[in-house]
Design an enzyme around this catalytic site. Structure first.
Site, PDB file in Angstrom:
ATOM      1  N   THR B   1       0.839  -1.209   0.000  1.00  0.00           N
ATOM      2  CA  THR B   1       0.000   0.000   0.000  1.00  0.00           C
ATOM      3  C   THR B   1       0.870   1.254   0.000  1.00  0.00           C
ATOM      4  OG1 THR B   1      -1.677  -1.151   1.290  1.00  0.00           O
ATOM      5  CG2 THR B   1      -1.771   1.243   1.303  1.00  0.00           C
ATOM      6  N   ARG B  29     -11.176  -9.814  -2.202  1.00  0.00           N
ATOM      7  CA  ARG B  29     -10.990  -9.210  -0.876  1.00  0.00           C
ATOM      8  C   ARG B  29     -10.620  -7.752  -1.015  1.00  0.00           C
ATOM      9  NH1 ARG B  29      -6.513  -6.540   1.754  1.00  0.00           N
ATOM     10  NH2 ARG B  29      -6.817  -6.672   4.012  1.00  0.00           N
ATOM     11  N   ASP B  32      -8.741  -1.790   3.661  1.00  0.00           N
ATOM     12  CA  ASP B  32      -9.173  -0.451   4.109  1.00  0.00           C
ATOM     13  C   ASP B  32      -8.903   0.643   3.086  1.00  0.00           C
ATOM     14  OD1 ASP B  32      -6.390  -1.089   4.798  1.00  0.00           O
ATOM     15  OD2 ASP B  32      -6.334   0.940   5.552  1.00  0.00           O
ATOM     16  N   THR B  52      -1.951   2.212   6.241  1.00  0.00           N
ATOM     17  CA  THR B  52      -1.372   0.991   5.669  1.00  0.00           C
ATOM     18  C   THR B  52      -1.225  -0.023   6.795  1.00  0.00           C
ATOM     19  OG1 THR B  52       0.607  -0.001   4.686  1.00  0.00           O
ATOM     20  CG2 THR B  52       0.951   1.999   5.976  1.00  0.00           C
ATOM     21  N   GLY B  53      -1.752  -1.229   6.565  1.00  0.00           N
ATOM     22  CA  GLY B  53      -1.648  -2.226   7.630  1.00  0.00           C
ATOM     23  C   GLY B  53      -2.674  -3.316   7.456  1.00  0.00           C
ATOM     24  N   GLY B  55      -5.774  -4.443   6.984  1.00  0.00           N
ATOM     25  CA  GLY B  55      -6.943  -3.698   6.517  1.00  0.00           C
ATOM     26  C   GLY B  55      -8.242  -3.989   7.243  1.00  0.00           C
TER      27      GLY B  55
END
Lengths: 174, 133
Positions: B1, B29, B32, B52-53, B55
């Site tokens: 991301t 899928r 976020d 970013t992480g 989601g």
């Protein structure tokens, strides 16, 4: 002097010291600086925050080191699905695309949704049609392929096949 | 991301986020990134955010909107609000990752609760700074 500021990120994740060679470290810094320069050039001329963030993210999408656009990872079926969004703080207008493949810069497809439709989010063929109507450049699969992402997919699938627990939180990061 | 947030000379804010998702993710899928209020948000009265992480957790905790709400309703600074959301709301609920955010005064914050985040910032003084750990 007018005040402005810009921040970028290239994603979060476990930075593997073993594979982060000095050369690679330089490339990551350079990739981030290229994005900052793209946005800064717009802001210093009085340009809009929306133009600045769009330009910065295009630069990051064009850099295969980062997981977006050209450096996008692969799904479990070995294809790439990209998501993107923009939001304008002045008007609270927003545009987003989900699960698309084709536009060289998905962030521009998201902006096209914001600027040329009444919707916030589009998925599927119509999201691509909006991008085409906005004359955005499209690319074929080879443009988006990177060996490191393909290898990451194979190792993840192999791990799953053996029932090994995937305990690296960073693997779940976008 | 990848993502960017900016405050321009007119005091307007904007956010942009783009991703390939997660390696070996399930087809279809969505994380976020394209969910407004989770991984991407901007509102001149509070802040612009790009996350970013992990989601799914960013979505369930409406991470970006939560920062704006804490600023709007609790009068928290961007720094206080963003740090709480990343380190408490997300960090203590399997939401590893981080975010970048800017407020209408141009203050930038870049909290993260995982091992490392690739990030950079610049202002009108052309102070280009990049960090990868």
């Amino acid at each position: 002097m007018t005040r402005f500021s810009l921040a970028v990120h290239g994603g979060a994740g476990t930075i593997n010291k073993a594979t982060l060679t000095p050369e690679l470290e330089v490339r990551y810094h350079e990739g981030l600086r290229t994005a900052l320069r793209a946005g800064h050039a717009i802001l210093k001329d009085g340009g809009s925050a929306m133009d600045a963030v769009t330009a910065a993210v295009c630069a990051l999408e064009d850099e295969p080191l980062f997981n977006a656009g050209r450096g996008a990872v692969f799904t479990s079926e070995g294809v790439q699905e990209m998501d993107a969004a923009v939001m304008d703080g002045k008007t609270r207008e927003a545009g987003a695309v989900g699960g698309i493949f084709g536009p060289r810069n998905p962030i521009l497809a998201a902006r096209a949704v914001m600027e040329s439709t009444e919707h916030v989010m589009l998925i599927g063929p119509n999201a691509l049609q909006v991008a085409r109507n906005a004359d955005l450049p499209f690319e074929e699969a080879p443009y988006f392929f990177t060996q490191s992402r393909w290898d990451a997919l194979q190792s993840t699938l192999a791990m799953r096949a053996t029932g090994q627990v995937d305990d690296d939180p960073a693997r779940r990061h976008g | 991301t990848v993502g960017a947030v900016a405050c321009d000379a007119q005091g307007n804010l904007a956010a942009a986020t783009s991703t390939g998702g997660m390696t070996a993710k399930a087809p279809g899928r969505i994380g976020d990134t394209p969910i407004i209020g989770a991984g991407t948000y901007a509102d001149n009265k509070t802040c612009a955010v790009s996350g970013t992480g992990h989601g799914e957790v960013f979505i369930r905790f409406t991470a970006a909107a939560e920062i704006a709400a804490r600023m709007r309703h609790a009068g928290e600074s961007l720094e206080t609000a963003a740090t709480h959301v990343v380190m408490e709301d997300l960090g203590k609920n399997d939401g590893s990752g981080g975010l970048i955010a800017v407020d209408a005064q141009g203050h930038i914050v870049m909290p993260f609760n995982c091992e490392g985040m690739y990030r950079g910032m610049v202002n009108e003084n052309a102070d280009f700074e990049t960090f990868i750990y």
